[in-house]
Design a protein around this motif. Sequence first.
Motif, short mmCIF file in Angstrom:
data_model
loop_
_atom_site.label_atom_id
_atom_site.label_comp_id
_atom_site.label_asym_id
_atom_site.label_seq_id
_atom_site.Cartn_x
_atom_site.Cartn_y
_atom_site.Cartn_z
N VAL A 1 9.11 6.47 -3.88
CA VAL A 1 9.14 7.88 -3.49
C VAL A 1 10.59 8.30 -3.30
O VAL A 1 11.33 7.68 -2.52
CB VAL A 1 8.34 8.13 -2.20
N SER A 2 10.99 9.32 -4.02
CA SER A 2 12.33 9.88 -3.86
C SER A 2 12.23 11.40 -3.76
O SER A 2 11.27 12.00 -4.24
CB SER A 2 13.24 9.48 -5.04
N ARG A 3 13.21 11.98 -3.13
CA ARG A 3 13.23 13.44 -2.96
C ARG A 3 14.43 14.02 -3.69
O ARG A 3 15.49 13.42 -3.76
CB ARG A 3 13.29 13.81 -1.48
N GLY A 4 14.23 15.20 -4.22
CA GLY A 4 15.28 15.89 -4.96
C GLY A 4 14.66 16.92 -5.88
O GLY A 4 13.47 17.25 -5.77
N LYS A 5 15.44 17.40 -6.80
CA LYS A 5 14.95 18.38 -7.75
C LYS A 5 13.80 17.79 -8.57
O LYS A 5 13.93 16.70 -9.13
CB LYS A 5 16.09 18.80 -8.68
N PRO A 6 12.64 18.48 -8.63
CA PRO A 6 11.48 17.91 -9.31
C PRO A 6 11.59 17.88 -10.83
O PRO A 6 10.74 17.30 -11.50
CB PRO A 6 10.33 18.82 -8.86
N THR A 7 12.58 18.51 -11.37
CA THR A 7 12.81 18.50 -12.81
C THR A 7 14.27 18.17 -13.08
O THR A 7 15.06 18.00 -12.15
CB THR A 7 12.47 19.87 -13.43
N MET B 1 15.48 13.39 -12.53
CA MET B 1 14.08 13.02 -12.41
C MET B 1 13.61 12.31 -13.67
O MET B 1 12.82 11.35 -13.60
CB MET B 1 13.23 14.27 -12.17
N ILE B 2 14.08 12.74 -14.83
CA ILE B 2 13.68 12.10 -16.10
C ILE B 2 14.17 10.66 -16.14
O ILE B 2 13.42 9.73 -16.47
CB ILE B 2 14.23 12.90 -17.29
N LEU B 3 15.44 10.44 -15.79
CA LEU B 3 15.98 9.09 -15.80
C LEU B 3 15.29 8.19 -14.78
O LEU B 3 15.04 7.01 -15.04
CB LEU B 3 17.49 9.13 -15.53
N THR B 4 14.97 8.76 -13.62
CA THR B 4 14.28 7.98 -12.60
C THR B 4 12.90 7.55 -13.08
O THR B 4 12.49 6.39 -12.90
CB THR B 4 14.14 8.81 -11.31
N ALA B 5 12.17 8.47 -13.71
CA ALA B 5 10.84 8.14 -14.21
C ALA B 5 10.89 7.13 -15.36
O ALA B 5 10.01 6.29 -15.49
CB ALA B 5 10.12 9.41 -14.67
N ASP C 1 4.03 6.59 -15.75
CA ASP C 1 5.40 7.04 -16.00
C ASP C 1 5.50 7.80 -17.31
O ASP C 1 6.22 8.80 -17.41
CB ASP C 1 6.34 5.83 -16.02
N ALA C 2 4.80 7.33 -18.34
CA ALA C 2 4.85 8.01 -19.64
C ALA C 2 4.28 9.42 -19.55
O ALA C 2 4.83 10.36 -20.14
CB ALA C 2 4.08 7.20 -20.67
N ASP C 3 3.19 9.59 -18.80
CA ASP C 3 2.59 10.92 -18.66
C ASP C 3 3.48 11.83 -17.81
O ASP C 3 3.58 13.03 -18.09
CB ASP C 3 1.20 10.79 -18.04
N GLN C 4 4.10 11.29 -16.77
CA GLN C 4 5.03 12.09 -15.98
C GLN C 4 6.21 12.55 -16.84
O GLN C 4 6.66 13.70 -16.76
CB GLN C 4 5.53 11.28 -14.79
N LEU C 5 6.71 11.63 -17.67
CA LEU C 5 7.82 11.99 -18.56
C LEU C 5 7.40 13.03 -19.58
O LEU C 5 8.20 13.92 -19.96
CB LEU C 5 8.34 10.74 -19.27
N ALA C 6 6.16 12.95 -20.04
CA ALA C 6 5.65 13.96 -20.98
C ALA C 6 5.64 15.34 -20.33
O ALA C 6 6.00 16.34 -20.97
CB ALA C 6 4.25 13.57 -21.45
#
Length: 265
Positions: A110-116, A120-124, A228-233
């Motif tokens: 769990v991390s906090r920050g800008k949701p997009t 966020m992409i690199l984290t996911a 993770d793949a679906d979140q990245l999508a």
Amino acid sequence: MDEIHSAYRESLASAAPDGRTDQTLAADSIGPSLGDLWDRVISTQPAPEQWLVIATAVLALVAVAPRPLWRLSRNAITIAHEGGHGLIALLTGRSLEGIRLHSDTSGLTVSRGKPTGIGMILTAAAGYTAPPLLGLGGAWLLSAGHITLLLWLATALLLLMLVMIRNAYGALTVILTGAAFLLISWLAGTEVQAGFAYTAVWFLLLGGVRPSFELQVKRRHGGAPDSDADQLARLTHAPAVLWLLLFHAVAACSLIGGARWLLAL
């Protein structure tokens, strides 16, 4: 006054022949010991025999291939997976709230920050790519002869991760894994260190391949909708299958490159 002069003479008598006192000698003794420890960590060790490198690869494969053993050993891959999420979250400026590791080998970071955005992409994307990339980095260190350094770096990363663990099972898993690395690096001989380090790196390289295939099977049967793949999508508007292909590609390339380094091909 006679007592003072007597004490002074006794202090001079306790000094070393070159004039250094006990306190100075004690301070000097700390310096060389720390220097020796640093030299031990960064020094290079001779490459093990080829048969040992191949034997450790077989041992790692045995830990990855059979399902019963994989259900246990996959915990180590989960540590690397969630650690990858956490590390990239911090490096991209996000606030890391905590990491949980579960007995079913799943995990949650769990991390906090800008949701997009790119952070966020690199984290996911860091989860599935972390184990094979760590294995690739470990293979490079071993090819350069830094066996002890690899063990100490792994111990340090596990210690840093332990600070962010938020459940008992996760803490126990990380503590046991870190203790194994620490004890081997501190107490074991050169050959044992080499065998352990090579097995760990082979395990990351081989074990980094299987999770993306497992995710692909789950998604084919309608499972893991929040993977993770679906979140990245959702973050990138690129199909999840493209991210799965990326996970496969990173794992395969890391395995090929790491194997070439480990086998000195």
